[in-house]
Motif scaffolding. Sequence first.
Motif, PDB file in Angstrom:
ATOM      1  N   SER A 159       0.819  -1.209   0.000  1.00 30.63           N
ATOM      2  CA  SER A 159       0.000   0.000   0.000  1.00 30.63           C
ATOM      3  C   SER A 159       0.859   1.269   0.000  1.00 30.63           C
ATOM      4  CB  SER A 159      -0.921  -0.003   1.220  1.00 30.63           C
ATOM      5  OG  SER A 159      -1.689   1.170   1.263  1.00 30.63           O
ATOM      6  N   TYR A 160       1.865   1.318   0.848  1.00 31.38           N
ATOM      7  CA  TYR A 160       2.736   2.498   0.891  1.00 31.38           C
ATOM      8  C   TYR A 160       3.532   2.640  -0.405  1.00 31.38           C
ATOM      9  CZ  TYR A 160       1.719   3.005   5.868  1.00 31.38           C
ATOM     10  OH  TYR A 160       1.093   3.176   7.075  1.00 31.38           O
ATOM     11  N   LEU A 161       3.989   1.522  -0.947  1.00 33.25           N
ATOM     12  CA  LEU A 161       4.729   1.563  -2.202  1.00 33.25           C
ATOM     13  C   LEU A 161       3.824   2.056  -3.332  1.00 33.25           C
ATOM     14  CD1 LEU A 161       7.189   1.039  -3.976  1.00 33.25           C
ATOM     15  CD2 LEU A 161       6.516  -1.392  -4.047  1.00 33.25           C
ATOM     16  N   TYR A 162       2.610   1.588  -3.378  1.00 23.68           N
ATOM     17  CA  TYR A 162       1.639   2.014  -4.386  1.00 23.68           C
ATOM     18  C   TYR A 162       1.432   3.527  -4.333  1.00 23.68           C
ATOM     19  CZ  TYR A 162      -3.027   2.334  -6.596  1.00 23.68           C
ATOM     20  OH  TYR A 162      -4.113   2.678  -7.368  1.00 23.68           O
ATOM     21  N   GLN A 163       1.190   4.038  -3.137  1.00 19.41           N
ATOM     22  CA  GLN A 163       0.970   5.480  -2.971  1.00 19.41           C
ATOM     23  C   GLN A 163       2.233   6.274  -3.302  1.00 19.41           C
ATOM     24  OE1 GLN A 163      -1.856   7.075  -2.533  1.00 19.41           O
ATOM     25  NE2 GLN A 163      -2.946   5.138  -2.496  1.00 19.41           N
ATOM     26  N   LEU A 164       3.377   5.759  -2.889  1.00 21.85           N
ATOM     27  CA  LEU A 164       4.646   6.425  -3.190  1.00 21.85           C
ATOM     28  C   LEU A 164       4.851   6.535  -4.701  1.00 21.85           C
ATOM     29  CD1 LEU A 164       7.450   7.550  -2.406  1.00 21.85           C
ATOM     30  CD2 LEU A 164       8.240   5.171  -2.249  1.00 21.85           C
ATOM     31  N   LEU A 165       4.625   5.456  -5.402  1.00 20.91           N
ATOM     32  CA  LEU A 165       4.808   5.467  -6.856  1.00 20.91           C
ATOM     33  C   LEU A 165       3.833   6.422  -7.541  1.00 20.91           C
ATOM     34  CD1 LEU A 165       5.457   1.669  -7.407  1.00 20.91           C
ATOM     35  CD2 LEU A 165       7.033   3.528  -8.002  1.00 20.91           C
ATOM     36  N   ILE A 166       2.588   6.425  -7.135  1.00 20.59           N
ATOM     37  CA  ILE A 166       1.604   7.352  -7.720  1.00 20.59           C
ATOM     38  C   ILE A 166       2.086   8.786  -7.551  1.00 20.59           C
ATOM     39  CG2 ILE A 166      -0.713   8.339  -7.455  1.00 20.59           C
ATOM     40  CD1 ILE A 166      -1.659   5.482  -6.723  1.00 20.59           C
ATOM     41  N   ALA A 187       3.072  20.450  -5.992  1.00 24.73           N
ATOM     42  CA  ALA A 187       4.389  19.846  -5.750  1.00 24.73           C
ATOM     43  C   ALA A 187       4.722  19.729  -4.264  1.00 24.73           C
ATOM     44  CB  ALA A 187       5.476  20.619  -6.483  1.00 24.73           C
ATOM     45  N   LYS A 188       4.483  20.774  -3.496  1.00 27.44           N
ATOM     46  CA  LYS A 188       4.816  20.724  -2.057  1.00 27.44           C
ATOM     47  C   LYS A 188       4.005  19.639  -1.347  1.00 27.44           C
ATOM     48  CE  LYS A 188       8.056  23.612  -1.258  1.00 27.44           C
ATOM     49  NZ  LYS A 188       9.367  23.064  -1.000  1.00 27.44           N
ATOM     50  N   ASN A 189       2.729  19.557  -1.669  1.00 25.57           N
ATOM     51  CA  ASN A 189       1.885  18.528  -1.059  1.00 25.57           C
ATOM     52  C   ASN A 189       2.360  17.135  -1.476  1.00 25.57           C
ATOM     53  OD1 ASN A 189      -0.453  17.562   0.427  1.00 25.57           O
ATOM     54  ND2 ASN A 189      -1.274  17.033  -1.579  1.00 25.57           N
ATOM     55  N   TRP A 190       2.696  16.960  -2.749  1.00 27.37           N
ATOM     56  CA  TRP A 190       3.192  15.668  -3.203  1.00 27.37           C
ATOM     57  C   TRP A 190       4.496  15.316  -2.499  1.00 27.37           C
ATOM     58  CZ3 TRP A 190       2.364  17.124  -9.020  1.00 27.37           C
ATOM     59  CH2 TRP A 190       1.020  16.958  -9.347  1.00 27.37           C
ATOM     60  N   GLN A 191       5.374  16.300  -2.302  1.00 23.92           N
ATOM     61  CA  GLN A 191       6.625  16.038  -1.595  1.00 23.92           C
ATOM     62  C   GLN A 191       6.356  15.582  -0.160  1.00 23.92           C
ATOM     63  OE1 GLN A 191       8.766  19.733  -1.976  1.00 23.92           O
ATOM     64  NE2 GLN A 191       9.757  19.105  -3.877  1.00 23.92           N
ATOM     65  N   THR A 192       5.416  16.223   0.486  1.00 25.08           N
ATOM     66  CA  THR A 192       5.067  15.847   1.858  1.00 25.08           C
ATOM     67  C   THR A 192       4.543  14.416   1.906  1.00 25.08           C
ATOM     68  OG1 THR A 192       4.565  18.134   2.423  1.00 25.08           O
ATOM     69  CG2 THR A 192       3.601  16.444   3.835  1.00 25.08           C
ATOM     70  N   GLU A 193       3.680  14.077   0.966  1.00 23.31           N
ATOM     71  CA  GLU A 193       3.142  12.720   0.906  1.00 23.31           C
ATOM     72  C   GLU A 193       4.248  11.711   0.605  1.00 23.31           C
ATOM     73  OE1 GLU A 193      -0.073  11.632   1.537  1.00 23.31           O
ATOM     74  OE2 GLU A 193      -0.305  13.670   2.285  1.00 23.31           O
ATOM     75  N   ILE A 194       5.112  12.027  -0.327  1.00 25.71           N
ATOM     76  CA  ILE A 194       6.231  11.147  -0.675  1.00 25.71           C
ATOM     77  C   ILE A 194       7.095  10.903   0.557  1.00 25.71           C
ATOM     78  CG2 ILE A 194       8.412  11.076  -1.979  1.00 25.71           C
ATOM     79  CD1 ILE A 194       6.773  12.518  -4.277  1.00 25.71           C
ATOM     80  N   ASP A 195       7.397  11.961   1.296  1.00 22.47           N
ATOM     81  CA  ASP A 195       8.189  11.820   2.529  1.00 22.47           C
ATOM     82  C   ASP A 195       7.483  10.911   3.534  1.00 22.47           C
ATOM     83  OD1 ASP A 195      10.229  13.479   1.618  1.00 22.47           O
ATOM     84  OD2 ASP A 195       9.453  15.263   2.633  1.00 22.47           O
ATOM     85  N   ARG A 249       7.666   7.231   2.410  1.00 17.50           N
ATOM     86  CA  ARG A 249       9.034   6.739   2.614  1.00 17.50           C
ATOM     87  C   ARG A 249       9.312   6.474   4.091  1.00 17.50           C
ATOM     88  NH1 ARG A 249      11.887  10.882  -1.664  1.00 17.50           N
ATOM     89  NH2 ARG A 249      11.883   9.442  -3.434  1.00 17.50           N
ATOM     90  N   PHE A 250       8.835   7.357   4.943  1.00 21.37           N
ATOM     91  CA  PHE A 250       9.026   7.171   6.381  1.00 21.37           C
ATOM     92  C   PHE A 250       8.355   5.876   6.849  1.00 21.37           C
ATOM     93  CE2 PHE A 250       7.323   7.681  10.679  1.00 21.37           C
ATOM     94  CZ  PHE A 250       8.509   7.769  11.378  1.00 21.37           C
ATOM     95  N   GLU A 251       7.120   5.671   6.427  1.00 21.99           N
ATOM     96  CA  GLU A 251       6.396   4.452   6.827  1.00 21.99           C
ATOM     97  C   GLU A 251       7.108   3.206   6.324  1.00 21.99           C
ATOM     98  OE1 GLU A 251       3.965   4.235   8.931  1.00 21.99           O
ATOM     99  OE2 GLU A 251       3.509   6.373   9.075  1.00 21.99           O
ATOM    100  N   LEU A 252       7.591   3.252   5.100  1.00 23.94           N
ATOM    101  CA  LEU A 252       8.332   2.106   4.569  1.00 23.94           C
ATOM    102  C   LEU A 252       9.621   1.879   5.351  1.00 23.94           C
ATOM    103  CD1 LEU A 252       7.753   2.619   0.743  1.00 23.94           C
ATOM    104  CD2 LEU A 252       6.958   0.684   2.123  1.00 23.94           C
ATOM    105  N   GLU A 295      16.515   2.066  -4.843  1.00 18.64           N
ATOM    106  CA  GLU A 295      17.199   2.996  -3.948  1.00 18.64           C
ATOM    107  C   GLU A 295      16.578   4.388  -4.030  1.00 18.64           C
ATOM    108  OE1 GLU A 295      18.864   1.081  -6.226  1.00 18.64           O
ATOM    109  OE2 GLU A 295      19.719  -0.407  -4.854  1.00 18.64           O
ATOM    110  N   GLU A 296      16.289   4.855  -5.246  1.00 19.95           N
ATOM    111  CA  GLU A 296      15.669   6.174  -5.408  1.00 19.95           C
ATOM    112  C   GLU A 296      14.311   6.237  -4.721  1.00 19.95           C
ATOM    113  OE1 GLU A 296      17.462   7.657  -9.710  1.00 19.95           O
ATOM    114  OE2 GLU A 296      15.663   6.385  -9.688  1.00 19.95           O
ATOM    115  N   LEU A 297      13.565   5.160  -4.809  1.00 23.23           N
ATOM    116  CA  LEU A 297      12.238   5.150  -4.189  1.00 23.23           C
ATOM    117  C   LEU A 297      12.316   5.449  -2.695  1.00 23.23           C
ATOM    118  CD1 LEU A 297      10.620   2.066  -5.955  1.00 23.23           C
ATOM    119  CD2 LEU A 297       9.974   4.472  -6.223  1.00 23.23           C
TER     120      LEU A 297
END
Length: 149
Positions: free
Chosen positions: A53-60, A76-84, A87-90, A138-140
């Motif tokens: 689930s986290y990987l799916y959301q991260l990739l989207i 972009a800022k909101n997407w960066q926050t979500e991406i962070d 990644r933290f959860e993973l 690694e980038e993910l």
Amino acid sequence: MDNLSILYDRDYILWLQETYELLETHNLSQLDLPHLKEEILSLGNEQRRKVSSYLYQLLIHLLLYQYWQAENERCAKNWQTEIDSFRFELSILFKSRTLYNFYLTEIDGIYTKARKQAIRKSELPGHLFPDTCPFTSEELLDPDFFPSS
């Protein structure tokens, strides 16, 4: 054992407490083994589901960040926050090497689903999104990596 098995259906939290006490006191003959085995398998499945689930959301979010130019300035800022956050959860889940190895095997399959969702959400032509994952494993997970837009 029968009482503990009945307790499982009536009061799950109490069943957990009783099971823990039996394990703690090495009173293994009293364990509700069928339910205990089911719970152990379920716990592992739930952890793998979280990784997926986290990987799916991260990739989207990474795909939207990189390819949805019309929304980039606004989102972009909101997407960066979500991406962070993903990644933290993973990173927490990957304290388990088994879950990290599971992640490595799931990237391609989950990417396909995330790509479809990013296309739906952005309403961009599908050919703009690569057929295979453009990000390395690694980038993910790299907190400093954001794809160029």
